[in-house]
Scaffold this active site. Structure first.
Site, PDB file in Angstrom:
ATOM      1  N   HIS A  75       7.688  11.895 -11.100  1.00 55.61           N
ATOM      2  CA  HIS A  75       6.439  12.224 -11.784  1.00 55.61           C
ATOM      3  C   HIS A  75       5.783  10.918 -12.197  1.00 55.61           C
ATOM      4  CE1 HIS A  75       3.571  14.036 -14.536  1.00 55.61           C
ATOM      5  NE2 HIS A  75       3.968  15.245 -14.164  1.00 55.61           N
ATOM      6  N   ASP A  76       4.640  10.594 -11.577  1.00 54.98           N
ATOM      7  CA  ASP A  76       4.047   9.276 -11.804  1.00 54.98           C
ATOM      8  C   ASP A  76       3.537   9.088 -13.230  1.00 54.98           C
ATOM      9  OD1 ASP A  76       1.996  11.104 -11.431  1.00 54.98           O
ATOM     10  OD2 ASP A  76       0.791   9.817 -10.128  1.00 54.98           O
ATOM     11  N   ARG A  96      -9.003  -6.917   5.540  1.00 53.33           N
ATOM     12  CA  ARG A  96      -9.993  -7.628   6.361  1.00 53.33           C
ATOM     13  C   ARG A  96     -11.393  -7.638   5.761  1.00 53.33           C
ATOM     14  NH1 ARG A  96      -9.087  -9.085  11.711  1.00 53.33           N
ATOM     15  NH2 ARG A  96     -11.286  -8.913  12.274  1.00 53.33           N
ATOM     16  N   HIS A 144     -37.510   9.317  22.941  1.00 53.15           N
ATOM     17  CA  HIS A 144     -36.543   9.641  24.006  1.00 53.15           C
ATOM     18  C   HIS A 144     -35.998   8.365  24.658  1.00 53.15           C
ATOM     19  CE1 HIS A 144     -38.276  13.719  23.719  1.00 53.15           C
ATOM     20  NE2 HIS A 144     -39.435  13.073  23.685  1.00 53.15           N
ATOM     21  N   THR A 189      -2.212  16.493 -20.921  1.00 55.15           N
ATOM     22  CA  THR A 189      -1.573  16.805 -19.646  1.00 55.15           C
ATOM     23  C   THR A 189      -1.808  15.642 -18.695  1.00 55.15           C
ATOM     24  OG1 THR A 189      -1.402  18.473 -17.887  1.00 55.15           O
ATOM     25  CG2 THR A 189      -3.613  17.950 -18.682  1.00 55.15           C
ATOM     26  N   SER A 190      -1.111  15.651 -17.558  1.00 56.31           N
ATOM     27  CA  SER A 190      -1.220  14.530 -16.616  1.00 56.31           C
ATOM     28  C   SER A 190      -2.664  14.269 -16.207  1.00 56.31           C
ATOM     29  CB  SER A 190      -0.383  14.808 -15.365  1.00 56.31           C
ATOM     30  OG  SER A 190       0.978  14.914 -15.714  1.00 56.31           O
ATOM     31  N   SER A 224     -17.793 -13.178  23.740  1.00 57.10           N
ATOM     32  CA  SER A 224     -16.860 -12.552  24.671  1.00 57.10           C
ATOM     33  C   SER A 224     -15.840 -13.595  25.119  1.00 57.10           C
ATOM     34  CB  SER A 224     -17.603 -11.985  25.892  1.00 57.10           C
ATOM     35  OG  SER A 224     -16.695 -11.632  26.920  1.00 57.10           O
TER      36      SER A 224
END
Length: 485
Positions: A87-88, A21, A160, A112-113, A290
């Site tokens: 293991h991707d 979206r 306030h 390493t990964s 609305s």
């Protein structure tokens, strides 16, 4: 395929509305699978090039083969490999090797990964900031123009959420701008503080690369430097575990959460002012406020910003908890969480900035409504000035104070109990006691005499704090946002 759903049924799979979206194309792409896995391949190419340059037996043919297949990823094969291997990274190593048979033996050599995983995340974080910063600059630019235009327009201040001393519409906008400029500096710092993980091996000791280069420490350090440079980072982290410290994620996402707090405050203010009919966000010619009440002009964009800002604030807890529970050199319970929290934070920040830019480009001010509200409250605020004028005209301060007190209470009763207008000024004009200053009342009640140095503060703030901050982004200021939804 995901958009069409199973068996071609439209909408049969959930898709995050952050992408479906709201999000921009550039931010959606930044965290896409295609960006991620092509970056993995780039990193494998960087590694091979650097290893070759430092003497490992890697050929130009192997590197050229890898480069020629950098972007043609067989996602179906990779998915099938991951189903088998669980293991991707190795799934994509095998997929890359399948189309690069000559280079297959040297792909991912010594790594390493986290060499591809963490380094890619750092690239995406850096590129994400590079998308957000110009957008934030445009929001600040639009709001600065709004502040300058309305620097001298008196309006009721509120403390306030009760009427207080007057300020100006432009000065109030500078309160928003001050927070946004803090966010700008925070995002820029977080972006510039990012370093590359580089080539550090399985637990951060670079042991595999030291073995590859037969104990040559200088070559291992040069390998790290070369790959870092190819990835367009100035520095790499000197020490890591298997991953870069997850405190880095805290640093990045905390700046985005802080931005979320700023946007929520700004858009809440706009919603409150819209209720007073003093300021409105843009409202399209055919927009419906609305479904039941056709007269309504709801501040939908500001409400969307508030809604998504809350999500951005909530996401902050993820990197905090992830960093806290990383054991020793690394545990994998960070992975699934980071796949969600990192992209969603940047996508959400992207959306609220685009929406806020759209709002600030079309903010509508209603000076007559503002003036009516001032007239309603100003007589009460002017009582001290009336007393001072009477004393200067020879009156007794205490006698005058009591006269004003009684008349103010009577006027307040008319407003609160009878629903009438504030008639304090009329009561003062009818009372013979105030005859010596009747000719001064218009000047005493001029709203511009109640705004202090607000216009001057706006001018100085924009000149010293805002305009210099925007200078690096001047070339990117002309992009206008048209919201599709």
């Amino acid at each position: 395929w995901m958009a069409r759903g199973v068996h071609g049924l439209e909408g049969s799979h959930y898709r995050s509305p952050l992408v479906s979206r709201y999000a921009s194309k550039e931010m959606a792409y930044n965290f896409s699978d295609r960006k991620k896995f092509t970056t993995w391949r780039k990193l494998w190419i960087y590694l091979a090039k650097a290893e070759k340059a430092l003497g490992l037996p890697i050929t130009d043919e192997q590197i050229q083969e890898m480069e020629s297949h950098e972007k043609d990823i067989d996602f179906a094969m990779a998915a099938e490999e991951e189903r088998k291997l669980r293991h991707d990274v190795m799934a994509h190593v095998h997929t890359f090797a399948h189309c690069c048979p000559t280079a297959a033996p040297i792909i991912h050599l010594g790594a390493t990964s986290c060499y591809v995983g963490d380094n890619t995340d750092l690239i995406m974080l850096r590129d994400g900031f590079d998308i957000l910063l110009p957008k934030l600059a445009r929001v600040i630019d639009r709001l600065a123009k709004f502040a300058e235009k309305n620097a001298n327009l008196p309006t009721l201040g509120f403390t306030h959420y009760q009427p207080a001393q007057l300020t100006t519409v432009g000065k109030r906008a500078c309160l928003w701008l001050q927070d946004l400029t803090m966010d700008m500096r925070n995002l820029q710092r977080a972006r510039d503080d990012l370093r590359f993980r580089g080539v550090k091996g399985t637990t951060g000791t670079q042991a595999s690369f030291l073995q590859l280069f037969q104990g040559d420490h200088e070559k291992v350090e040069e390998l790290d430097r070369l790959v870092t440079e190819m990835a367009a980072f100035k520095k790499s982290y000197l020490v890591t575990g298997q991953t870069y410290s997850r405190k880095v994620d805290i640093d990045c996402l905390s700046t985005l959460a802080s931005l979320g707090a700023t946007v929520h405050k700004i858009c809440t203010d706009i919603r409150l002012l819209a209720n007073l009919k003093e300021i409105e966000e843009p409202f399209e010619k055919e927009q419906i406020g609305s479904s039941a009440m056709p007269y309504k002009r709801n501040p939908m964009r500001a409400e969307r910003c508030c809604s998504l800002a809350r999500h951005l604030l909530a996401l902050m807890s993820d990197p905090l908890q992830t960093a806290a529970v990383q054991w020793l050199e690394r545990t994998l319970d960070d992975s699934a969480n980071r796949r969600i929290s990192l992209p969603e934070s940047f996508l959400t920040a992207d959306i609220i900035l685009s929406t806020l830019q759209n709002i600030t480009e079309g903010l509508v001010v209603y000076p007559k409504v503002i003036e009516r509200h001032i007239r309603h409250e100003l007589p009460f605020m002017a009582t001290e000035n009336i007393i001072m004028a009477m004393v200067k005209a020879g009156g007794n301060r205490q006698d005058c104070h009591e006269k004003i007190r009684v008349l103010s209470q009577e006027a307040a009763a008319v407003v609160k109990q009878e629903g009438g207008d504030n008639d304090l000024l009329a009561r003062v004009q009818r009372d013979p006691y105030f005859a010596p200053i009747l000719g001064q009342l218009d000047a005493i009640l001029d709203p511009k005499t109640f705004i202090g140095r607000a216009p001057q503060q706006v001018t100085r703030f924009l000149s010293e704090e805002v305009h210099p901050l925007l200078e690096p982004y001047r070339a990117k200021m002309d992009v206008k946002i048209e919201l599709e939804l």
